[in-house]
Scaffold this motif. Sequence first.
Motif, PDB file in Angstrom:
ATOM      1  N   GLY A 280     -44.125 -32.761  23.176  1.00  0.00           N
ATOM      2  CA  GLY A 280     -43.636 -34.037  23.672  1.00  0.00           C
ATOM      3  C   GLY A 280     -42.165 -34.268  23.356  1.00  0.00           C
ATOM      4  O   GLY A 280     -41.412 -34.790  24.197  1.00  0.00           O
ATOM      5  N   TYR A 281     -41.752 -33.873  22.166  1.00  0.00           N
ATOM      6  CA  TYR A 281     -40.348 -34.073  21.787  1.00  0.00           C
ATOM      7  C   TYR A 281     -39.431 -33.163  22.607  1.00  0.00           C
ATOM      8  O   TYR A 281     -38.306 -33.556  22.952  1.00  0.00           O
ATOM      9  N   THR A 282     -39.906 -31.948  22.924  1.00  0.00           N
ATOM     10  CA  THR A 282     -39.120 -31.058  23.772  1.00  0.00           C
ATOM     11  C   THR A 282     -38.932 -31.653  25.159  1.00  0.00           C
ATOM     12  O   THR A 282     -37.854 -31.542  25.758  1.00  0.00           O
ATOM     13  N   LEU A 283     -39.979 -32.291  25.686  1.00  0.00           N
ATOM     14  CA  LEU A 283     -39.844 -32.960  26.981  1.00  0.00           C
ATOM     15  C   LEU A 283     -38.820 -34.088  26.907  1.00  0.00           C
ATOM     16  O   LEU A 283     -38.011 -34.276  27.834  1.00  0.00           O
TER      17      LEU A 283
ATOM     18  N   LEU B  13     -33.492 -25.358  38.481  1.00  0.00           N
ATOM     19  CA  LEU B  13     -34.095 -24.834  39.706  1.00  0.00           C
ATOM     20  C   LEU B  13     -33.051 -24.300  40.682  1.00  0.00           C
ATOM     21  O   LEU B  13     -33.379 -23.504  41.572  1.00  0.00           O
ATOM     22  N   ALA B  14     -31.806 -24.736  40.535  1.00  0.00           N
ATOM     23  CA  ALA B  14     -30.719 -24.231  41.393  1.00  0.00           C
ATOM     24  C   ALA B  14     -29.979 -23.063  40.757  1.00  0.00           C
ATOM     25  O   ALA B  14     -29.038 -22.540  41.361  1.00  0.00           O
ATOM     26  N   ASP B  15     -30.402 -22.648  39.566  1.00  0.00           N
ATOM     27  CA  ASP B  15     -29.723 -21.577  38.846  1.00  0.00           C
ATOM     28  C   ASP B  15     -30.306 -20.229  39.279  1.00  0.00           C
ATOM     29  O   ASP B  15     -31.511 -19.970  39.138  1.00  0.00           O
ATOM     30  N   SER B  16     -29.476 -19.353  39.811  1.00  0.00           N
ATOM     31  CA  SER B  16     -29.943 -18.037  40.256  1.00  0.00           C
ATOM     32  C   SER B  16     -30.377 -17.164  39.082  1.00  0.00           C
ATOM     33  O   SER B  16     -31.266 -16.307  39.228  1.00  0.00           O
ATOM     34  N   TYR B  17     -29.761 -17.374  37.916  1.00  0.00           N
ATOM     35  CA  TYR B  17     -30.161 -16.603  36.743  1.00  0.00           C
ATOM     36  C   TYR B  17     -31.602 -16.922  36.331  1.00  0.00           C
ATOM     37  O   TYR B  17     -32.326 -16.051  35.837  1.00  0.00           O
TER      38      TYR B  17
ATOM     39  N   PHE C 216     -34.066 -18.258  28.018  1.00  0.00           N
ATOM     40  CA  PHE C 216     -34.171 -19.452  27.183  1.00  0.00           C
ATOM     41  C   PHE C 216     -33.333 -19.303  25.913  1.00  0.00           C
ATOM     42  O   PHE C 216     -32.567 -20.208  25.533  1.00  0.00           O
ATOM     43  N   TYR C 217     -33.470 -18.176  25.254  1.00  0.00           N
ATOM     44  CA  TYR C 217     -32.767 -17.980  23.990  1.00  0.00           C
ATOM     45  C   TYR C 217     -31.254 -17.902  24.196  1.00  0.00           C
ATOM     46  O   TYR C 217     -30.476 -18.337  23.343  1.00  0.00           O
ATOM     47  N   GLU C 218     -30.825 -17.353  25.342  1.00  0.00           N
ATOM     48  CA  GLU C 218     -29.398 -17.292  25.640  1.00  0.00           C
ATOM     49  C   GLU C 218     -28.802 -18.695  25.721  1.00  0.00           C
ATOM     50  O   GLU C 218     -27.715 -18.963  25.177  1.00  0.00           O
TER      51      GLU C 218
ATOM     52  N   PHE D  82     -30.826 -28.368  28.230  1.00  0.00           N
ATOM     53  CA  PHE D  82     -31.095 -27.385  29.276  1.00  0.00           C
ATOM     54  C   PHE D  82     -32.114 -26.352  28.805  1.00  0.00           C
ATOM     55  O   PHE D  82     -33.007 -25.956  29.568  1.00  0.00           O
ATOM     56  N   SER D  83     -31.995 -25.905  27.566  1.00  0.00           N
ATOM     57  CA  SER D  83     -32.954 -24.920  27.056  1.00  0.00           C
ATOM     58  C   SER D  83     -34.350 -25.523  26.918  1.00  0.00           C
ATOM     59  O   SER D  83     -35.352 -24.824  27.113  1.00  0.00           O
ATOM     60  N   SER D  84     -34.432 -26.819  26.617  1.00  0.00           N
ATOM     61  CA  SER D  84     -35.743 -27.478  26.568  1.00  0.00           C
ATOM     62  C   SER D  84     -36.367 -27.544  27.954  1.00  0.00           C
ATOM     63  O   SER D  84     -37.588 -27.408  28.104  1.00  0.00           O
ATOM     64  N   ALA D  85     -35.540 -27.728  28.977  1.00  0.00           N
ATOM     65  CA  ALA D  85     -36.058 -27.706  30.350  1.00  0.00           C
ATOM     66  C   ALA D  85     -36.596 -26.318  30.695  1.00  0.00           C
ATOM     67  O   ALA D  85     -37.626 -26.193  31.377  1.00  0.00           O
ATOM     68  N   ILE D  86     -35.936 -25.275  30.218  1.00  0.00           N
ATOM     69  CA  ILE D  86     -36.429 -23.917  30.453  1.00  0.00           C
ATOM     70  C   ILE D  86     -37.784 -23.711  29.788  1.00  0.00           C
ATOM     71  O   ILE D  86     -38.722 -23.165  30.387  1.00  0.00           O
ATOM     72  N   SER D  87     -37.913 -24.158  28.546  1.00  0.00           N
ATOM     73  CA  SER D  87     -39.177 -23.991  27.843  1.00  0.00           C
ATOM     74  C   SER D  87     -40.299 -24.758  28.537  1.00  0.00           C
ATOM     75  O   SER D  87     -41.442 -24.290  28.584  1.00  0.00           O
ATOM     76  N   TRP D  88     -39.985 -25.906  29.107  1.00  0.00           N
ATOM     77  CA  TRP D  88     -41.006 -26.669  29.811  1.00  0.00           C
ATOM     78  C   TRP D  88     -41.391 -25.998  31.120  1.00  0.00           C
ATOM     79  O   TRP D  88     -42.564 -26.053  31.530  1.00  0.00           O
ATOM     80  N   MET D  89     -40.469 -25.343  31.791  1.00  0.00           N
ATOM     81  CA  MET D  89     -40.820 -24.610  32.998  1.00  0.00           C
ATOM     82  C   MET D  89     -41.729 -23.427  32.653  1.00  0.00           C
ATOM     83  O   MET D  89     -42.680 -23.135  33.386  1.00  0.00           O
ATOM     84  N   ILE D  90     -41.457 -22.759  31.543  1.00  0.00           N
ATOM     85  CA  ILE D  90     -42.351 -21.683  31.101  1.00  0.00           C
ATOM     86  C   ILE D  90     -43.728 -22.241  30.792  1.00  0.00           C
ATOM     87  O   ILE D  90     -44.765 -21.643  31.134  1.00  0.00           O
ATOM     88  N   PHE D  91     -43.754 -23.420  30.163  1.00  0.00           N
ATOM     89  CA  PHE D  91     -45.026 -24.073  29.847  1.00  0.00           C
ATOM     90  C   PHE D  91     -45.795 -24.417  31.120  1.00  0.00           C
ATOM     91  O   PHE D  91     -47.019 -24.239  31.193  1.00  0.00           O
ATOM     92  N   VAL D  92     -45.102 -24.875  32.141  1.00  0.00           N
ATOM     93  CA  VAL D  92     -45.749 -25.188  33.425  1.00  0.00           C
ATOM     94  C   VAL D  92     -46.305 -23.927  34.067  1.00  0.00           C
ATOM     95  O   VAL D  92     -47.422 -23.921  34.608  1.00  0.00           O
ATOM     96  N   PHE D  93     -45.542 -22.831  34.011  1.00  0.00           N
ATOM     97  CA  PHE D  93     -46.042 -21.563  34.555  1.00  0.00           C
ATOM     98  C   PHE D  93     -47.328 -21.132  33.846  1.00  0.00           C
ATOM     99  O   PHE D  93     -48.278 -20.659  34.486  1.00  0.00           O
TER     100      PHE D  93
END
Length: 321
Positions: free
Chosen positions: A56-59, A85-89, A279-281, A290-301
């Motif tokens: 929850g805190y990451t969100l 979502l717009a990042d090609s990387y 994420f770690y980069e 931004f890195s928390s958003a990455i972790s949440w996208m991984i969580f959604v996957f």
Amino acid sequence: MATRAPERAAPPRRPGGKRRLTGRHWRHMVDVKASPYAYVAPFFLLFCAFGLFPIGYTLWVSLHEWTLLDDEHTFVGLENFRVLLADSYFWNATFNTLSIGLLSMLPQLLLALWLAHLLNRPLRAQNFFRITLLLPNVTSVVAVVVIFSQIFGRDFGLINWVITSFGFEGVAWRDGTLSSHVAISTMIMWRWTGYNALILLAAMQAVPRELYEAATIDGASSFTQLRKVTVPMIRPTIAFVVITSTIGSMQIFAEPLLFGAYTLTGGQDRQYQTLSLFFYENYMRLDFGFSSAISWMIFVFILIIAGINYLLTNRMKGSIR
């Protein structure tokens, strides 16, 4: 003449018709109804402290422009997710993660199924072979990647030596997308095939032996028994192994990191950068929002994959019935 034991007197009733509970009955109710919750409470308390609260805190952090040096954090809503979502990387890392996961999961499942089938038959020194299946899994991942990096070396690697001995040109395993994915997938397969084989073996041992005896009487070969008897009976376990392997592939970190000589970009062209490395980069740049958003996208996957696991398992159980 046998005498009946005197019946235990019921608790006295109140004038309204309800029984008046004594102290003994209260203790019994507490022990039966409340004690189970007390037994499981430590787990849920620890899970809330170290599981739900960080999620929850990451969100909450992902909804802010959050860096380490800022005293105040600006609320930006879903802006971090829009940028992600717009990042090609990000999509490149997603493709690499899924590619490495598929290349490692499919051969790993077939090989684990074959090894489990062999160990399910009468063999000498079965316990020894079962123990050896776990040795790759308990080996340090650093040692595994260092050894396989030498095997897949471009100039003096064992694989390229075999390839060039047949007159072909050696492969630069770290430079290409497919070649690097194959090399990393081989490391993952070597580490986890034995572990999954033991899970499948446990499921195979629950299959009634009468089915194999009947198949043997009908003249079915070992491969036919595996295909017609074993696989249909252990479909839920196969689905479990497939989904857990897929979820594990979403968290691949050490293999591509060490294979790329501790580079978070996963090669010069990011050809094997996974979601965990991506994420770690960004985390090392101290961009926590931004890195928390990455972790949440991984969580959604992972949630999506878990949902597929639930649907597949229920459908396979229904087909068996």
